[in-house]
Design an enzyme around this catalytic site. Structure first.
Site, PDB file in Angstrom:
ATOM      1  N   TYR A  11       9.309  -7.328  26.952  1.00 43.33           N
ATOM      2  CA  TYR A  11       8.483  -7.126  25.791  1.00 43.33           C
ATOM      3  C   TYR A  11       8.552  -6.215  24.870  1.00 43.33           C
ATOM      4  O   TYR A  11       8.980  -6.442  23.705  1.00 43.33           O
ATOM      5  CB  TYR A  11       6.747  -7.362  26.287  1.00 43.33           C
ATOM      6  N   SER A  39       3.962  -5.416  17.648  1.00 55.25           N
ATOM      7  CA  SER A  39       3.026  -5.064  18.705  1.00 55.25           C
ATOM      8  C   SER A  39       3.033  -3.273  18.539  1.00 55.25           C
ATOM      9  O   SER A  39       3.987  -2.998  18.036  1.00 55.25           O
ATOM     10  CB  SER A  39       3.493  -5.345  20.219  1.00 55.25           C
TER      11      SER A  39
HETATM   12  P1  NAD Z   1      -2.029 -16.426  23.436  1.00 55.29           P
HETATM   13  O1  NAD Z   1      -1.428 -16.702  24.652  1.00 55.29           O
HETATM   14  O2  NAD Z   1      -3.395 -16.445  22.989  1.00 55.29           O
HETATM   15  O3  NAD Z   1      -1.270 -17.356  22.056  1.00 55.29           O
HETATM   16  C1  NAD Z   1       0.105 -17.656  22.147  1.00 55.29           C
HETATM   17  C2  NAD Z   1       0.417 -19.119  21.486  1.00 55.29           C
HETATM   18  O4  NAD Z   1       1.999 -19.232  21.636  1.00 55.29           O
HETATM   19  C3  NAD Z   1      -0.132 -20.237  22.530  1.00 55.29           C
HETATM   20  O5  NAD Z   1      -0.940 -21.150  21.846  1.00 55.29           O
HETATM   21  C4  NAD Z   1       1.059 -20.686  23.186  1.00 55.29           C
HETATM   22  O6  NAD Z   1       0.974 -22.045  23.443  1.00 55.29           O
HETATM   23  C5  NAD Z   1       2.073 -20.591  21.949  1.00 55.29           C
HETATM   24  N1  NAD Z   1       3.514 -20.431  22.436  1.00 55.29           N
HETATM   25  C6  NAD Z   1       4.015 -19.814  23.611  1.00 55.29           C
HETATM   26  N2  NAD Z   1       5.558 -20.299  23.662  1.00 55.29           N
HETATM   27  C7  NAD Z   1       5.758 -20.786  22.448  1.00 55.29           C
HETATM   28  C8  NAD Z   1       6.784 -21.494  22.065  1.00 55.29           C
HETATM   29  N3  NAD Z   1       8.037 -21.391  22.674  1.00 55.29           N
HETATM   30  N4  NAD Z   1       6.982 -22.257  20.912  1.00 55.29           N
HETATM   31  C9  NAD Z   1       5.779 -22.373  20.297  1.00 55.29           C
HETATM   32  N5  NAD Z   1       4.617 -21.863  20.867  1.00 55.29           N
HETATM   33  C10 NAD Z   1       4.330 -21.131  21.812  1.00 55.29           C
HETATM   34  O7  NAD Z   1      -1.417 -14.922  22.792  1.00 55.29           O
HETATM   35  P2  NAD Z   1      -1.826 -13.899  21.844  1.00 55.29           P
HETATM   36  O8  NAD Z   1      -2.222 -12.767  22.481  1.00 55.29           O
HETATM   37  O9  NAD Z   1      -2.665 -14.485  20.567  1.00 55.29           O
HETATM   38  O10 NAD Z   1      -0.399 -13.578  21.261  1.00 55.29           O
HETATM   39  C11 NAD Z   1       0.116 -13.950  20.099  1.00 55.29           C
HETATM   40  C12 NAD Z   1       1.363 -12.847  19.425  1.00 55.29           C
HETATM   41  O11 NAD Z   1       0.837 -11.673  19.378  1.00 55.29           O
HETATM   42  C13 NAD Z   1       2.291 -12.774  20.571  1.00 55.29           C
HETATM   43  O12 NAD Z   1       3.672 -12.592  19.833  1.00 55.29           O
HETATM   44  C14 NAD Z   1       2.068 -11.546  21.185  1.00 55.29           C
HETATM   45  O13 NAD Z   1       3.132 -10.831  21.792  1.00 55.29           O
HETATM   46  C15 NAD Z   1       1.467 -10.745  20.057  1.00 55.29           C
HETATM   47  N6  NAD Z   1       0.469  -9.683  20.656  1.00 55.29           N
HETATM   48  C16 NAD Z   1      -0.499 -10.023  21.071  1.00 55.29           C
HETATM   49  C17 NAD Z   1      -1.289  -8.627  21.633  1.00 55.29           C
HETATM   50  C18 NAD Z   1      -2.489  -8.792  22.452  1.00 55.29           C
HETATM   51  O14 NAD Z   1      -3.263  -7.952  22.850  1.00 55.29           O
HETATM   52  N7  NAD Z   1      -3.091 -10.079  22.730  1.00 55.29           N
HETATM   53  C19 NAD Z   1      -1.028  -7.249  21.032  1.00 55.29           C
HETATM   54  C20 NAD Z   1       0.183  -7.342  20.355  1.00 55.29           C
HETATM   55  C21 NAD Z   1       1.105  -8.362  20.249  1.00 55.29           C
END
Ligand code: NAD
Length: 260
Positions: free
Chosen positions: A155, A142
Site C-alpha cells: 500500500y 493517502s
Molecule cells: P471502500 O472499500 O469503501 O471502497 C473501495 C471501492 O473500490 C469499492 O466500492 C470497491 O468495489 C471498489 N474497487 C475495488 N477494486 C476495484 C477495481 N479493480 N475496479 C473498480 N473498483 C474497484 O474503500 P475506501 O476507504 O473508500 O477507499 C477508497 C480509496 O481511498 C482507496 O484508494 C484507498 O486506498 C483510499 N484511502 C482510504 C483511506 C481510508 O482511511 N478509508 C485513507 C486514505 C486513502
C-alpha cells in the site's frame, strides 16, 4: 454549481470515499459516472444521486482491465460529449508483515492502485487533450503517500507511486490545461478501514480499540478520524480549480497526522 456542465468519472464510487466524491461532484453540478467493480452498489449510488436531483449513471469497470477501462471511458465520452474530471480512487487494503506478504497479494495491490491509475489516466487524458478544454485528474493517495506504517509494504509503495505519476501527468498535461493532483487522506471510517482494524489487532497482538487509538489516530492533532466530507470537499475543490497554478501537488487531509 461550480461544476455545472462538467463530466466527472469516479472509480471505486460504489462505496466509501469514492461514493462521497460522486455525491459531492453531482451536488456541485457535474454529471457523474459512478464506476465500480460492484455494479449493483454503483447503480444504487447513481439512482440515489438522481433521486436527489443530480445527474449520474452507473458503470461496471474493473480498473485493472485495460479493455474495460477504455470501453468505459469511450462510452462516457460518447454519451456525455467528453470527460472533464477523473477521480482515480478505487483501492483495497491488504495488511501483513513483509515476510508473510504473498507475491499474489502484492501484485493485486499494484494492479488496482497503480495499473488502475495509469489505465484510467491514459484513457481519459486523450479526450481531455482533444477537447481543447483540459481537465482535472485527481488521484486518491493517502498519508501513506508520504509516511510508512508497518504491515503496509504494498500500500505504501503504491501510494508513494501515485505522487510520481501525478507529477508526470502535471508536466505532460500542463500545455493542454490538464492538472493532476493527489488527495492524501488520513484514516476515514469506510469498509476498507473497518476490515483492517481486526486484522491489524490480530497481527500486532493488541485490542481493536488500541489499533484505533495507538496506531491509526496516534499522531493526529485531536484523535479524530478524517471524514468522508473532508475528503470529498477537497476533491471537489481540486476539480473546480481551473488553473495550472495548482498542479503536481498533494493535499493532505489528515487532522495533522502528516504535515508537509
Ligand atoms: P471502500 O472499500 O469503501 O471502497 C473501495 C471501492 O473500490 C469499492 O466500492 C470497491 O468495489 C471498489 N474497487 C475495488 N477494486 C476495484 C477495481 N479493480 N475496479 C473498480 N473498483 C474497484 O474503500 P475506501 O476507504 O473508500 O477507499 C477508497 C480509496 O481511498 C482507496 O484508494 C484507498 O486506498 C483510499 N484511502 C482510504 C483511506 C481510508 O482511511 N478509508 C485513507 C486514505 C486513502
Amino acid at each position: 454549481m461550480a461544476l455545472k456542465d462538467k463530466v466527472a468519472l469516479v472509480t471505486g464510487a460504489a462505496s466509501g470515499i469514492g461514493e462521497q466524491c460522486a455525491r459531492k461532484l453531482a451536488a456541485d453540478g457535474a454529471t457523474v459516472v459512478v464506476a465500480d467493480l460492484n455494479l449493483p452498489s454503483a447503480t444504487k449510488v447513481a439512482e440515489d444521486i438522481v433521486r436527489s436531483g443530480g445527474r449520474a449513471v452507473a458503470l461496471s469497470m474493473d480498473v485493472t482491465n485495460e479493455e474495460a477501462v477504455n470501453a468505459g471511458i469511450a462510452d462516457t465520452v460518447s454519451r456525455f460529449g467528453g470527460i472533464d474530471v477523473l477521480v482515480s480512487n478505487a483501492g483495497i487494503q491488504i495488511v501483513n508483515r513483509i515476510e508473510d506478504y504473498s507475491f499474489s497479494d502484492w501484485k493485486k495491490m499494484m494492479a488496482i492502485h497503480l495499473d488502475g491509475a495509469f489505465l484510467t489516466t491514459k484513457a481519459a487524458v486523450k479526450h481531455m487533450y482533444a477537447s481543447g478544454k483540459g481537465g482535472a485528474v485527481i488521484y486518491m493517495g493517502s498519508v501513506h503517500s508520504h509516511e510508512a506504517s508497518q504491515l503496509k509494504s504494498a500500500y505504501v509503495t503504491a501510494k508513494h507511486g501515485l505522487l510520481g505519476l501525478a507529477r508526470v501527468v502535471a508536466k505532460e498535461g500542463g500545455p493542454h490545461g490538464v492538472r493532476a493532483n493527489v488527495v492524501c487522506p488520513g484514516f476515514v471510517r469506510t469498509p476498507l478501514v473497518d476490515k483492517q482494524i481486526p486484522e491489524q489487532a490480530k497481527v500486532l497482538g493488541i485490542s481493536e480499540a488500541e489499533v484505533v487509538k495507538n496506531v491509526m489516530l496516534k499522531d493526529t492533532v485531536d484523535g479524530e478520524f478524517t471524514s468522508l466530507a473532508d475528503v470529498a470537499n477537497t476533491v471537489a475543490f481540486l476539480a473546480g480549480f481551473e488553473s495550472n497554478a495548482l498542479t503536481g501537488q498533494s493535499v493532505v487531509v489528515s487532522h495533522g497526522w502528516f504535515m508537509q
